[in-house]
Write an enzyme that holds these catalytic residues in place. Structure first.
Site, PDB file in Angstrom:
ATOM      1  N   ASP A   1       0.839  -1.205   0.000  1.00 21.16           N
ATOM      2  CA  ASP A   1       0.000   0.000   0.000  1.00 21.16           C
ATOM      3  C   ASP A   1       0.874   1.254   0.000  1.00 21.16           C
ATOM      4  OD1 ASP A   1       0.893  -0.123   2.591  1.00 21.16           O
ATOM      5  OD2 ASP A   1      -1.078   0.121   3.525  1.00 21.16           O
ATOM      6  N   SER A   2       2.205   1.065  -0.013  1.00 21.79           N
ATOM      7  CA  SER A   2       3.117   2.180  -0.308  1.00 21.79           C
ATOM      8  C   SER A   2       2.770   2.758  -1.675  1.00 21.79           C
ATOM      9  CB  SER A   2       4.571   1.692  -0.291  1.00 21.79           C
ATOM     10  OG  SER A   2       4.715   0.515  -1.069  1.00 21.79           O
TER      11      SER A   2
ATOM     12  N   GLU B   1       9.604  -4.216  10.055  1.00 24.71           N
ATOM     13  CA  GLU B   1      10.033  -2.929   9.491  1.00 24.71           C
ATOM     14  C   GLU B   1      10.619  -2.022  10.572  1.00 24.71           C
ATOM     15  OE1 GLU B   1       7.230  -0.993   6.895  1.00 24.71           O
ATOM     16  OE2 GLU B   1       8.443   0.826   6.780  1.00 24.71           O
TER      17      GLU B   1
END
Ligand code: KIV
Length: 279
Positions: A58-59, A196
């Site tokens: 969804d970046s 992340e």
């Protein structure tokens, strides 16, 4: 990851990658390689290069659509791009990112959304953010036959509660919580988990504690695999980049040079020349 489990292209093998190949890679100590893609062309390049895992992240919202976070991304936008990636990547395992607001209501909503990713877009798996609080969702999806990739550490959909894009898991308590979350996701049936922006020691601890693979982005070298965003690793993104990004090319510069040359040649009447013109 063994070439028998990788896409065709680089080494000419043709079997599509499955989640069993991903698990086998962890067991055999082979590094997993994942990159994001958002369209047919980039997916083709990755598939042909032999990249086994493609994430339609969804970046997308930030690097393709120009939003200032991933929060506004819709399911329909994700499906549109996931379809294009699937068409371009017949061998890579394509993971579609469930966008913010499309699964947080609970297992039923998550199943309805994830089903669309598999049925309407052809994704092989979905990714979602969150740890222990997502256990029921992960279990419901995996029970329904939908492979789930977790995402812990810096979870960009929660940027408003995290107070920015900050390194996570820095205190011992936060690292312990991350471990608890990772184990909960694994137990619920996730086939892998993205870590992340966490200290590399935390990346190592989580990786050693899990039997499913970890895929790091800013989580150090000890994770079972690595993922980067297409635009970042190719030097297409401008502005300050996170420390973990390595730029393997300067495509923004290359493209800008080509566009400027075209501009000058058309302005000066140099293009089209005789060889570009029908007789
Ligand atoms: O959306 C995305 O691209 C991601 C990666 C950064 C893991 O979630």
């Amino acid at each position: 990851m063994s070439t028998t489990a990788s896409p065709a292209g680089a080494s000419g093998h043709a079997r599509p990658v499955t989640i069993h190949d991903v698990q086998r890679a962890k067991e055999q100590g082979e590094k997993l390689v994942m990159l994001t893609a958002y369209d047919y062309l980039s997916a083709q390049i990755l598939d042909e290069a032999g990249i086994p895992l493609i994430l339609v992240g969804d970046s997308l919202g930030m690097v393709v659509l120009g939003y200032d976070s991933t929060v506004p991304v819709t399911v329909d936008e994700m499906l549109h791009h996931t379809r294009a990636v699937v068409r371009g990547a017949p061998h890579s395992l394509v993971v579609g990112d469930l966008p913010f607001g499309s699964y947080q209501e609970g297992p039923q909503q998550a199943l309805a959304t994830a089903t669309r990713f598999l049925k309407e877009a052809g994704a092989n798996a979905v990714k979602l953010e969150g740890g222990a609080r997502m256990v029921e969702v992960v279990r419901h999806l995996t029970d329904a036959g939908i492979p789930v990739m977790g995402h812990l550490g810096l979870t960009p959909q929660s940027v408003n509660t995290l107070g920015g894009y900050r390194v996570q898991g820095q205190s011992e308590a936060a690292a312990e919580q991350l471990l608890t979350d990772a184990k909960a996701i694994e137990e619920a049936g996730a086939f892998s988990v993205v870590l992340e922006a966490v200290p590399s020691e935390v990346g190592r601890r989580v990786t050693e504690a899990l039997s499913i693979p970890t895929i790091g982005i800013g989580a150090g070298p000890a994770t079972d695999g690595q993922v980067l965003v297409w635009h970042d690793m190719l030097g297409l993104t401008t502005g300050r980049l996170p420390r973990f990004v390595k730029q393997y090319a300067d495509l923004r510069g290359e493209i800008a040079n080509a566009v400027k040359t075209y501009l000058h040649e058309v302005s000066d009447g140099e293009y089209p020349a005789a060889e570009h013109t029908y007789g």
